[in-house]
Structures are given as C-alpha cells and as structure tokens.
Enzyme design. Structure first.
Site, PDB file in Angstrom:
ATOM      1  N   SER A   1     -10.016  -0.505   7.095  1.00  0.00           N
ATOM      2  CA  SER A   1      -9.311  -0.375   5.817  1.00  0.00           C
ATOM      3  C   SER A   1      -8.626  -1.643   5.340  1.00  0.00           C
ATOM      4  CB  SER A   1      -8.293   0.770   5.890  1.00  0.00           C
ATOM      5  OG  SER A   1      -8.959   2.003   5.893  1.00  0.00           O
TER       6      SER A   1
ATOM      7  N   LYS B   1       0.851  -1.191   0.000  1.00  0.00           N
ATOM      8  CA  LYS B   1       0.000   0.000   0.000  1.00  0.00           C
ATOM      9  C   LYS B   1       0.885   1.240   0.000  1.00  0.00           C
ATOM     10  CE  LYS B   1      -3.933   1.793   2.709  1.00  0.00           C
ATOM     11  NZ  LYS B   1      -4.820   1.481   3.856  1.00  0.00           N
TER      12      LYS B   1
ATOM     13  N   SER C   1      -9.506   1.552   2.908  1.00  0.00           N
ATOM     14  CA  SER C   1      -8.641   2.298   2.016  1.00  0.00           C
ATOM     15  C   SER C   1      -7.546   1.439   1.364  1.00  0.00           C
ATOM     16  CB  SER C   1      -7.960   3.438   2.796  1.00  0.00           C
ATOM     17  OG  SER C   1      -7.085   2.928   3.783  1.00  0.00           O
TER      18      SER C   1
END
Length: 561
Positions: free
Chosen positions: A290, A194, A266
């Site tokens: 997330s 990420k 996310s």
C-alpha cells in the site's frame, strides 16, 4: 459412509449455510450439532473420522459454539491488539542501541519566481527557504491548500481539509523561525496524512462508508511527532476503503500522470497528492503493497520502514503483524528526513522499537554490499529495460552487485492468509452486524468478501502458516547476511509478499515514464525497489539517494489532465 461433495453441499443448504468450514458449520448451525454436521466439515478440517469419533465430539463442539457466541458478544475496539505479538527478530536479527546520526544540513537555494516551481520543491529545499525566511510557512500553507482545492475535483485525493489546524501550526512555525528557533527540516513544511491516522477535531473515516462520520478525539503518535517537528497538516488524504485499492466512499482517487487511471492503493491520496505537488510530503501505510504500489503508479518515492520502527498507535489496524507506516515524498532524501522525525519506540505500540539510523546525505554509497534478484530481471515484463538500465546506474556508482535468490520455494501465498485472518478479526463486528454491506465495493476481491472468507480458515492452519512464516524469516536472514541491500523489480516474483511477511524495509523509486497509447501528454510511471536488512533503513535510503543523485526521474512533473 462419507458424503460426496454434492451431498455435502446439499446438507449445508438444508442447514442454512453454504461453502462453509468446520468452525463456521458449528457457528452457523440453526439446530443442535450432530454427527452429520461434523461429517460436513471434515474435508475442510483435514480430518477423516469414524462414526464413534464424531459422536464423541458432539458435546464438546456444542460447548465450543457457546464460547464462540460469548466472544462475539464482546465488542472489541479496532485498536486492541491480540496477546500474540509478531517479532521479526525471531530470525536472529535484533535492533542495536539507538543512535541519532542524521548527517544532513540544508543546502542554499533561491526561492523560485513561479508558485508552481515552489510547490514542487523538495522537503530539503523547502527547509532552507523556510529557515532563511525566503518563504513563510503560512504562505506555503496557503499555496498547498489552494493547489489541493484546484486539483482535487479531478484527482479526488482529499477526504478532509484541516485548514484551521494548519494555519495555527503554520503561524506558530513562523513565530518560532522568526525568533531563530529551528526544530529541524520539517519545520513549517505542509504535509498530508492518510485518513487512517487519528486526528483531533476532524473525522477519521478509514475511507469507508460505515466510518465516514467517525471522530477519534486524539492524535496518532505519528501526527504528534510531526507536530513536534514543526510540520503543518493541511489535509487528511484518501485511502481505498479500509486500506484496499483506490476506491473510497467519495469516489476513486486518480493518478495525476493519467487521470483515466486510478492512483492505486491503498495510500492513494498520499501518492496522488505528492506527485501533483499538492503537499510537501505525505504519510502512507503498507500491509501488502500500500506504499509501494501507489508510489509506483504516481511516480513518487515511497519508504516502507522495517516493521516496528514507526509507531502505529492511533492508526487503523488491518493486520497487527504486518501494518507499517512510512513517508511518501519526492525523493529518498525527503523520506529520510521524514523518517527521522517519526521513528522510534512508543509505549503505546507494543511492537515499536528504537534502532540506529545512520543516514548520510552523500551521493557516494561506498561500502554497501548490493545483491540482485537476477532471475526476476530475466522475465518478460513491462519495466524490464528500465530496471536493467537502473542496475547499470548502480554499477556506475562503483558498486559490484552479486546475484541472490529469495526463498520463493516456501508457500508464501499460504502465509499471506495471516493478513486475511487478522483483517477479518479487526473488523469482525462490521461483518457480523452486516455493516460491510454499506461499503462501496462488493463482490469478489473486496473486503466484505475477504472478511467472510477468512472466517472459514481453521485456527490450526492459521498457526501453521505463521510457523512457516518463521521459517521464511530465518531463510531471509540467511540471504541478508551476505548483502546490505537487495534490488528487485517492484512486482517481480514474490518479493513484495516475502518482505512484507518478514518485516524488511524497502524503498520504491521511479525509474521510467512509459508512453500511454493515444495520449502523448500522459505517462505511465515505472519503478524499481530496493530492500534492506532488518533495521537497515539507512542503507536502503542511502542507495536510493545515490541513484537519484545520478538520475532525474524523481524531478519530473505530471500533466494532471
């Protein structure tokens, strides 16, 4: 005489502010603070003052305003934590001395003939293929990079390719494996991170337009640990801007099961890329859903570790007391293998801890005490029948479940102001400079709005919310004394909010693929969530692994169209 709300609003307008708070009136007042200014703020501050008391406050509040200004003039980097440190052991549960007991060895498998079948193999399977030299790390890296470039125009899951670094790492992995040096199950396995994790030589954009060219010339601790384990970083994957949602400065990341739908967030890129067979595994992060939400949306397995078990050094800070890094992969076993490589104390992250990880890759979860949030399964929601069927699978493994009740009577939503306040503090420079105006998403339910709103929360309420959080932690400790793992609908009740506030670990795994109307080839994944006791990540992963050995949901592949 106290002002009516309409008079209050009119006075604020005359001062050049609107919908404001006690602290914000002081901070934004264009002229000197007066008794009338103070009267405007009394409702939000929870006070009823006399005229004399207001007059007594004027001089002191002028001094406070100067202090506020001096703090704003100080540019504090995102990675500087507050002096107050969140400690989940306040609930009376502490981490035992660390032991290294991952009971797993690779099982023999044959390399498949089709490249696509190879791309969807688990970390555990790839570990054997690499160690037995049926496949090279360079070949795997080429395969995953080719798939990323093939499908990313549709999925929009990649921020930056790290090809040069990837081939250097893959070549080194092959040289070591050819020489009989095996670093462990991740040796030579390509992965994605990420893009809130700092990586030397590449941009670390945090998914947000104001940071799209940001270079952080160091590696996050997790990136360093994965390199030591021999893993190969092939791409920085998308996240919703500043870790909210699936919209980033380059577009909207898609769900490969249904590309008309976003990937959720996310950890949008990690969820999409793992589901589509574009990486062997990925590293995501969670503050409030997330990892769990995109794992659900994309039909992958996500492990949110106990707070503090994985160092966050080099990761973007959203909330010092709630941020957690963890693996997203095809199976609970894969998550366990990745977690073993990245866990542990790091002096660069003051909240990080070392704790035992007694994980055995055994389909028999015998001895685990399992609780069920029974009331949550009685509600009417889309995935209910699949969740009830999952409970029957667990019981078929010889486990007797007992009903448990989570402390949902406490004001969980009020405690979650912690996230808003800490995020607003982490990005205060961006708010005050107007940089938030450059972010793609604007309006209600976006970070620019939330950052501004959180400046209106009085400090006393913030502290009180965190005192209530201690009560919540104590109550959860009571619940967990009778069980090792709790099973709950992924989004049922307040489970997600409670367990993120208390720091408990969770594993979310697919348990259904619902039909999509008018699109027979597309699916809408469903999931169920297992929550463990503090530092009991092994228990929750053991149960998840046993469930997956009895089912095949984690083996299914998306259509990517």
């Amino acid at each position: 005489m106290r002002l009516t709300r309409r008079q209050f609003a009119a006075l604020l307008t005359s001062l050049g502010v609107s919908n404001t708070s006690f602290a914000q009136v002081l901070a934004d007042a264009k002229g000197p603070i007066t008794s009338a200014t103070i009267a405007c703020a009394e409702d939000i501050a929870g006070l009823t003052l006399t005229a004399g008391q207001r007059e007594q406050l004027v001089e002191d509040l002028e001094e406070l305003l100067e202090q506020y200004k001096s703090l704003r003039a100080l540019r504090i980097p995102n990675d500087i934590p507050p002096a107050l440190v969140f400690d989940p052991t306040l609930a009376g549960v502490s981490a035992a001395a660390d032991t290294h007991s991952l009971y797993w060895s690779p099982e023999e498998v044959e390399r498949p003939l089709r490249a696509e079948d190879l791309a969807f193999m688990s970390v555990a399977e790839l570990a054997w293929l690499l160690r037995s030299r049926q496949v090279t790390s360079v070949a795997l890296t080429e395969l995953y990079l080719a798939r990323l470039k093939q499908y990313d125009p549709v999925l929009e899951a990649v921020v930056t390719y790290t090809e040069e670094r990837a081939f250097l790492q893959a070549s080194r992995a092959d040289e070591e494996l050819d020489a009989g040096i095996w670093r462990g199950p991740l040796h030579g396995v390509p992965y994605g991170a990420k893009d809130l994790l700092a990586t030397t030589g590449y941009a670390t954009t945090w998914g947000a337009m104001p940071y799209r060219s940001q270079q952080i010339n160091s590696d996050a601790t997790v990136i360093q640990k994965l390199e030591l384990a021999g893993a190969v970083l092939v791409a920085k994957l998308t996240l919703g801007a500043l870790a909210w949602g699936d919209v980033w400065f380059g577009g909207k990341t898609k769900n490969p099961w249904n590309i008309e739908q976003g990937s959720s967030g996310s950890s949008a890129g990690p969820g999409s890329a793992v589901a589509a067979g574009l990486v062997g595994f990925a590293i995501g992060s969670e503050t409030l859903g997330s990892i769990i939400s995109p794992s659900t949306r994309n039909g992958v397995t996500g492990h949110r570790p106990t707070f503090g078990r994985v160092s966050r050094h080099g990761a973007m800070t959203l909330s010092w007391s709630m941020d957690k890094l963890g693996p997203m992969a095809r199976s609970a076993l894969d998550c366990a293998l990745v977690f073993e490589a990245i866990r542990g104390r790091d002096p660069l992250d003051p909240v990080s801890v070392s704790a035992p990880f007694e994980f055995a890759a055994d389909p028999d979860p015998g001895g685990l005490r399992v609780g069920v949030v029974a009331s949550a399964f009685d509600r009417d929601y889309r995935n209910r029948e699949a969740d009830r069927a999952s409970l029957e699978v667990i019981r078929s493994l010889g486990i007797e479940t007992v009903p448990v009740t989570l402390p949902e009577d406490l004001p969980v939503d009020a405690m979650l102001m912690t996230l808003g306040v800490e995020a607003a503090a982490a990005f205060d420079d961006l708010t005050l400079s107007g940089g938030v105006d450059a972010m793609v998403r604007q309006g209600p339910d976006t970070w620019p709005h939330e950052f501004r709103k959180s400046r209106f929360i009085p400090a006393v309420e913030f502290i009180q919310a965190n005192r209530a959080r201690t009560l919540l932690m104590q109550r959860m400790a009571e619940v967990m004394r009778s069980v090792d793992v709790i099973i709950a609908p992924t989004f049922g009740g307040s489970t997600l909010g409670i367990t993120n506030l208390t720091g408990h670990p969770a594993v979310t795994l697919p348990n259904a693929f619902h039909d999509v109307p008018d699109a027979p080839d597309r699916k809408s994944p469903g999931s169920i969530t297992f929550v463990g006791g503090l530092y009991q990540d092994a228990a929750v992963l053991r149960l998840a692994h046993a469930f997956q050995m009895a089912t095949d949901f984690h083996l299914r592949r998306p259509p990517i169209h």
